[in-house]
Write a protein that holds these residues in place. Structure first.
Motif, PDB file in Angstrom:
ATOM      1  N   SER A 101       0.866  -0.676  -0.115  1.00 56.25           N
ATOM      2  CA  SER A 101      -0.006   0.264  -0.030  1.00 56.25           C
ATOM      3  C   SER A 101       0.953   1.030  -0.279  1.00 56.25           C
ATOM      4  N   MET A 102       2.084   0.905   0.787  1.00 54.26           N
ATOM      5  CA  MET A 102       2.642   2.547   0.884  1.00 54.26           C
ATOM      6  C   MET A 102       3.301   2.440  -0.369  1.00 54.26           C
ATOM      7  N   ALA A 103       4.132   1.118  -1.385  1.00 56.87           N
ATOM      8  CA  ALA A 103       4.209   1.671  -2.496  1.00 56.87           C
ATOM      9  C   ALA A 103       3.819   2.439  -3.480  1.00 56.87           C
ATOM     10  N   THR A 104       1.930   1.815  -2.884  1.00 57.59           N
ATOM     11  CA  THR A 104       1.287   2.071  -3.973  1.00 57.59           C
ATOM     12  C   THR A 104       0.769   3.695  -4.076  1.00 57.59           C
ATOM     13  N   LEU A 105       1.027   3.718  -2.810  1.00 59.57           N
ATOM     14  CA  LEU A 105       0.853   6.003  -2.286  1.00 59.57           C
ATOM     15  C   LEU A 105       1.798   6.683  -2.914  1.00 59.57           C
ATOM     16  N   ILE A 106       3.329   6.174  -2.871  1.00 53.27           N
ATOM     17  CA  ILE A 106       4.901   6.410  -3.172  1.00 53.27           C
ATOM     18  C   ILE A 106       4.602   7.075  -4.480  1.00 53.27           C
ATOM     19  N   ASN A 107       4.172   5.121  -5.684  1.00 50.08           N
ATOM     20  CA  ASN A 107       4.098   5.141  -7.202  1.00 50.08           C
ATOM     21  C   ASN A 107       2.990   6.613  -7.465  1.00 50.08           C
ATOM     22  N   SER A 108       2.116   7.733  -6.866  1.00 52.04           N
ATOM     23  CA  SER A 108       1.237   8.164  -6.973  1.00 52.04           C
ATOM     24  C   SER A 108       2.669   9.374  -6.989  1.00 52.04           C
ATOM     25  N   TYR A 109       2.607   9.301  -6.674  1.00 48.06           N
ATOM     26  CA  TYR A 109       3.965  10.821  -6.677  1.00 48.06           C
ATOM     27  C   TYR A 109       5.389  10.811  -6.924  1.00 48.06           C
ATOM     28  N   GLN A 110       5.254   9.757  -7.499  1.00 44.46           N
ATOM     29  CA  GLN A 110       6.976   9.348  -8.006  1.00 44.46           C
ATOM     30  C   GLN A 110       7.294  10.943  -8.844  1.00 44.46           C
ATOM     31  N   PRO A 111       6.813  11.307  -9.941  1.00 44.69           N
ATOM     32  CA  PRO A 111       7.463  12.264 -10.761  1.00 44.69           C
ATOM     33  C   PRO A 111       7.932  13.322  -9.712  1.00 44.69           C
ATOM     34  N   ASN A 112       7.255  13.696  -8.800  1.00 46.74           N
ATOM     35  CA  ASN A 112       7.773  14.583  -7.676  1.00 46.74           C
ATOM     36  C   ASN A 112       9.069  14.136  -6.690  1.00 46.74           C
ATOM     37  N   ILE A 113       8.839  12.928  -6.837  1.00 37.59           N
ATOM     38  CA  ILE A 113       9.582  12.730  -5.838  1.00 37.59           C
ATOM     39  C   ILE A 113      11.193  12.104  -6.240  1.00 37.59           C
ATOM     40  N   GLY A 114      10.695  11.444  -6.986  1.00 38.24           N
ATOM     41  CA  GLY A 114      12.043  11.211  -7.864  1.00 38.24           C
ATOM     42  C   GLY A 114      11.880   9.174  -7.677  1.00 38.24           C
ATOM     43  N   LYS A 115      13.185   9.039  -8.061  1.00 39.51           N
ATOM     44  CA  LYS A 115      13.454   7.427  -8.445  1.00 39.51           C
ATOM     45  C   LYS A 115      14.330   7.395  -6.718  1.00 39.51           C
ATOM     46  N   ARG A 116      14.052   6.255  -6.081  1.00 39.83           N
ATOM     47  CA  ARG A 116      15.242   5.910  -5.375  1.00 39.83           C
ATOM     48  C   ARG A 116      16.354   5.227  -5.790  1.00 39.83           C
ATOM     49  N   THR A 117      17.626   5.586  -4.764  1.00 43.31           N
ATOM     50  CA  THR A 117      18.792   4.635  -4.749  1.00 43.31           C
ATOM     51  C   THR A 117      19.221   3.675  -3.840  1.00 43.31           C
ATOM     52  N   GLY A 118      19.038   2.477  -4.891  1.00 47.74           N
ATOM     53  CA  GLY A 118      19.112   1.801  -4.312  1.00 47.74           C
ATOM     54  C   GLY A 118      18.053   1.223  -3.798  1.00 47.74           C
ATOM     55  N   TYR A 119      18.320   0.594  -2.177  1.00 55.02           N
ATOM     56  CA  TYR A 119      16.956  -0.428  -1.396  1.00 55.02           C
ATOM     57  C   TYR A 119      16.323   1.086  -0.755  1.00 55.02           C
ATOM     58  N   PHE A 120      16.951   2.610  -0.247  1.00 56.71           N
ATOM     59  CA  PHE A 120      16.570   3.597   0.212  1.00 56.71           C
ATOM     60  C   PHE A 120      16.247   4.555   0.144  1.00 56.71           C
ATOM     61  N   TRP A 121      14.987   5.477   0.209  1.00 58.38           N
ATOM     62  CA  TRP A 121      15.090   6.957  -0.040  1.00 58.38           C
ATOM     63  C   TRP A 121      15.845   7.892   0.870  1.00 58.38           C
ATOM     64  N   SER A 122      16.514   8.404  -0.197  1.00 58.35           N
ATOM     65  CA  SER A 122      16.897   9.447   0.686  1.00 58.35           C
ATOM     66  C   SER A 122      16.499  10.760   1.181  1.00 58.35           C
ATOM     67  N   VAL A 123      17.144  11.519   2.770  1.00 58.56           N
ATOM     68  CA  VAL A 123      16.413  11.968   3.024  1.00 58.56           C
ATOM     69  C   VAL A 123      15.366  13.502   2.726  1.00 58.56           C
ATOM     70  N   ASP A 124      16.301  13.637   1.412  1.00 59.08           N
ATOM     71  CA  ASP A 124      15.074  15.201   0.559  1.00 59.08           C
ATOM     72  C   ASP A 124      14.198  14.308   0.179  1.00 59.08           C
ATOM     73  N   GLN A 125      14.159  12.787  -0.647  1.00 58.93           N
ATOM     74  CA  GLN A 125      12.976  12.062  -0.667  1.00 58.93           C
ATOM     75  C   GLN A 125      11.534  11.583   0.155  1.00 58.93           C
ATOM     76  N   VAL A 126      12.253  11.330   1.466  1.00 60.65           N
ATOM     77  CA  VAL A 126      11.879  11.317   2.578  1.00 60.65           C
ATOM     78  C   VAL A 126      11.004  12.569   3.028  1.00 60.65           C
TER      79      VAL A 126
END
Length: 65
Positions: A24-49
């Motif tokens: 569910s969290m992945a789905t929520l994040i994917n809806s904002y993916q263009p604004n958040i950007g692509k994650r690096t590896g397994y982690f979202w950066s501090v700016d992305q969080v």
């Protein structure tokens, strides 16, 4: 309520903060993916969080310090 120091987080950790399933969290994040950007590896950066918190609101189960 737990306290958490702002740092890079994976999707599973973010899901725990919001009290939802990982998928569910992945789905929520994917809806904002263009604004958040692509994650690096397994982690979202501090700016992305921070952007995730901005779009989804502050996590109700955690106090971010």
């Amino acid at each position: 309520m737990k306290t958490w120091t702002l740092k890079a987080a994976n999707t599973k950790q973010l899901a725990a903060f919001y009290g939802v399933d990982r998928r569910s969290m992945a789905t929520l994040i994917n809806s904002y993916q263009p604004n958040i950007g692509k994650r690096t590896g397994y982690f979202w950066s501090v700016d992305q969080v921070l952007l995730i918190f901005k779009f989804l609101g502050p996590p109700p189960l955690v106090r971010v310090i």
